[in-house]
Write an enzyme that holds these catalytic residues in place. Structure first.
Site, PDB file in Angstrom:
ATOM      1  N   GLU A 280      -2.571  19.105 -30.993  1.00 54.46           N
ATOM      2  CA  GLU A 280      -2.154  19.404 -32.361  1.00 54.46           C
ATOM      3  C   GLU A 280      -3.327  19.922 -33.211  1.00 54.46           C
ATOM      4  O   GLU A 280      -3.766  19.273 -34.157  1.00 54.46           O
ATOM      5  CB  GLU A 280      -1.575  18.149 -33.018  1.00 54.46           C
ATOM      6  CG  GLU A 280      -0.293  17.664 -32.376  1.00 54.46           C
ATOM      7  CD  GLU A 280       0.232  16.381 -32.992  1.00 54.46           C
ATOM      8  OE1 GLU A 280       1.448  16.155 -32.918  1.00 54.46           O
ATOM      9  OE2 GLU A 280      -0.571  15.595 -33.545  1.00 54.46           O
ATOM     10  N   ARG A 283      -6.933  22.164 -38.513  1.00 56.39           N
ATOM     11  CA  ARG A 283      -8.156  22.705 -39.106  1.00 56.39           C
ATOM     12  C   ARG A 283      -8.796  23.760 -38.194  1.00 56.39           C
ATOM     13  O   ARG A 283      -9.281  24.783 -38.664  1.00 56.39           O
ATOM     14  CB  ARG A 283      -9.150  21.557 -39.329  1.00 56.39           C
ATOM     15  CG  ARG A 283     -10.446  21.974 -39.991  1.00 56.39           C
ATOM     16  CD  ARG A 283     -11.529  20.922 -39.787  1.00 56.39           C
ATOM     17  NE  ARG A 283     -11.075  19.577 -39.989  1.00 56.39           N
ATOM     18  CZ  ARG A 283     -11.159  18.911 -41.129  1.00 56.39           C
ATOM     19  NH1 ARG A 283     -11.684  19.507 -42.183  1.00 56.39           N
ATOM     20  NH2 ARG A 283     -10.733  17.668 -41.218  1.00 56.39           N
ATOM     21  N   TYR A 324     -14.885  12.894 -49.872  1.00 60.68           N
ATOM     22  CA  TYR A 324     -15.694  12.349 -48.792  1.00 60.68           C
ATOM     23  C   TYR A 324     -16.913  13.193 -48.450  1.00 60.68           C
ATOM     24  O   TYR A 324     -17.314  13.317 -47.297  1.00 60.68           O
ATOM     25  CB  TYR A 324     -14.866  12.093 -47.520  1.00 60.68           C
ATOM     26  CG  TYR A 324     -13.749  13.048 -47.223  1.00 60.68           C
ATOM     27  CD1 TYR A 324     -13.993  14.289 -46.661  1.00 60.68           C
ATOM     28  CD2 TYR A 324     -12.431  12.683 -47.489  1.00 60.68           C
ATOM     29  CE1 TYR A 324     -12.961  15.145 -46.377  1.00 60.68           C
ATOM     30  CE2 TYR A 324     -11.382  13.545 -47.203  1.00 60.68           C
ATOM     31  CZ  TYR A 324     -11.665  14.777 -46.645  1.00 60.68           C
ATOM     32  OH  TYR A 324     -10.618  15.632 -46.364  1.00 60.68           O
ATOM     33  N   CYS A 351     -13.618  17.472 -65.948  1.00 61.31           N
ATOM     34  CA  CYS A 351     -14.374  16.436 -66.662  1.00 61.31           C
ATOM     35  C   CYS A 351     -14.647  15.263 -65.737  1.00 61.31           C
ATOM     36  O   CYS A 351     -14.150  14.146 -65.937  1.00 61.31           O
ATOM     37  CB  CYS A 351     -13.616  15.988 -67.901  1.00 61.31           C
ATOM     38  SG  CYS A 351     -13.536  17.265 -69.162  1.00 61.31           S
TER      39      CYS A 351
END
Length: 430
Positions: A280, A283, A324, A351
């Site tokens: 699978e 990315r 992360y 902000c």
């Protein structure tokens, strides 16, 4: 094209002028090259295999059509992703439905649509799926997601195979025997095999061998005691790509050769038939196919400390650095060939002090209006985009050969308020 940065034969500065910024740009040619590598080095090399694109990385109707035409399947994890696939007329028999907390409505949708496989993530899903299957008179083919208790070297937020994980059924043999027996006794459920996923953005391949050995032992135990034959083994994805200063992107074969050799060795050792192997990649297919274009605005120099260059996007279109610590590389598109004698930290416009896209990027002398191209943003940028600070989401442009087309329109302020409503007691002037 002068000194401008070129992406797949397109002048990125011209793309920014034509479509505005921030702008996601996706290359269809790179996508198809990646899919071709999947076919040539995996599907055609190893019999009884399947490749399924992990759509959470990036999904639009256009992406569904590309994946369909390239002969791959689709992994979805929500009703929204499943609905997108259906609206794109993606073949439902090539869809695998994942998710650690599928709702009753999502499961009903999956069964109504006729997805190829439902991956059972916890034992309470079994009676839910069975009751729906009986109600609709459809046999549901499923896989059990197993947590193999293996930790891949990646950020803890994208580790998924460790024992302490929100995903999958823990590797407790007695519990698994009971669950297998439940499905075996059901006339509406067909357990085809197991699934595991170790983590995302991985650069090591030996951990797949360890996970396959664990599954092989489990399969041997279940065959001996319950007569279950493992027909399918979905080994997930997680294959890493290069961002900024990371390891180089590995060819797909770096992972699949170890996977397939391990399957052959381990299943023969346990005298088990070789199951169908499913991968699978998400990315790995789409990450390097995308860039994001921004316009630089405020430039703030703090003598002896650093220079901040703010762009017209940031956390809303790419939350990964804040979530992360993801690292990216970029280039000043309209000054691509100029010497990089400075460093600038690329700040988003939200902000939030943590809204930093790239720390200390080597750049030429910057001026407001410069165009920044951030590389390898095809995965988990558009799909994780949000409207923090009421900022509209960017458009997505697909470049194909010498053509460019909008596949997602830029949001407007009106779009942001479309779902809002004022109760009667708050309407009108004070």
């Amino acid at each position: 094209m002068g000194t401008n940065y070129v992406f797949q034969e397109f002048d990125t500065v011209e793309l920014a002028k034509k479509y505005g910024t921030p702008l996601y740009v996706l290359s269809e040619d790179i996508l198809r090259d990646k899919c071709r590598e999947v076919r040539e080095t995996f599907l055609k090399v190893y019999p009884n295999t399947q490749a399924v694109y992990a759509s959470k990385a990036f999904l639009t109707k256009a992406m569904c059509k590309i994946i369909e035409r390239e002969g791959l399947g689709l992994d979805v994890v929500s009703g929204g992703e499943l609905f997108t696939a259906r609206e794109a007329a993606f073949p439902m028999e090539r869809v695998i439905f994942h998710g650690n907390n599928k709702s009753f409505e999502e499961l009903e949708m999956a069964i109504d649509f006729g997805v190829g496989r439902i991956v059972v993530d916890h034992q309470e899903e079994i009676p839910m799926i069975e009751s729906l299957a009986k109600e609709k008179g459809k046999v549901v083919h499923c896989l059990f997601r197993i947590t193999p208790s293996i930790e891949g070297k990646t950020h803890k937020y994208i580790m998924t195979g460790q024992k302490d994980s929100k995903f999958g059924i823990p590797l407790e043999i007695e519990t698994l025997k009971e669950l297998v027996e439940k499905v075996q006794k059901s006339s509406m459920l067909s357990l085809r095999g197991f699934h595991f996923h170790i983590g995302s953005q991985l650069f090591e391949n030996h951990i797949y061998e360890g996970a396959i050995e664990i599954i092989g032992k489990l399969a041997k135990e279940l065959k001996t005691n319950q007569g279950m034959v493992l027909e399918e083994l979905n080994v997930g994805g997680g294959f890493g790509i290069q961002y900024r200063g990371d390891e180089k992107t590995k060819p797909l074969s770096f992972f699949t050769e170890v996977i397939m050799h391990s399957v052959e060795r381990i299943f023969k050792e346990f005298t088990l038939p070789i199951p169908k192997i499913i991968i699978e990649p998400g990315r790995w297919i789409v990450g390097e196919a995308g860039i994001t274009l921004y316009t630089i605005g405020a430039i703030k120099e703090i003598p002896g400390v650093r220079t901040y260059a703010s762009v017209d996007g940031g956390f809303p279109d790419n939350p990964r650095p804040a979530l992360y610590g993801a690292k990216y590389d970029g280039i000043i598109a309209n000054k691509a060939e100029k010497e990089k004698t400075y460093r600038a930290t690329i700040a988003g416009k939200c902000c939030e002090s943590g809204d930093i896209l790239i720390w200390d990027l080597p750049v030429p002398k910057l001026t407001a209006g410069d165009i920044l191209a951030v590389k390898n943003t095809g995965a988990y940028n558009y799909s994780m985009a949000n409207n923090y600070n009421k900022i509209p989401k960017p458009a997505v442009v697909l470049i194909s050969g010498d053509q460019s087309n909008i596949i997602v329109k830029r949001e407007t302020y009106e779009d942001l308020l479309r779902g809002e409503a004022l109760p009667k007691h708050l309407q009108g002037k004070v």
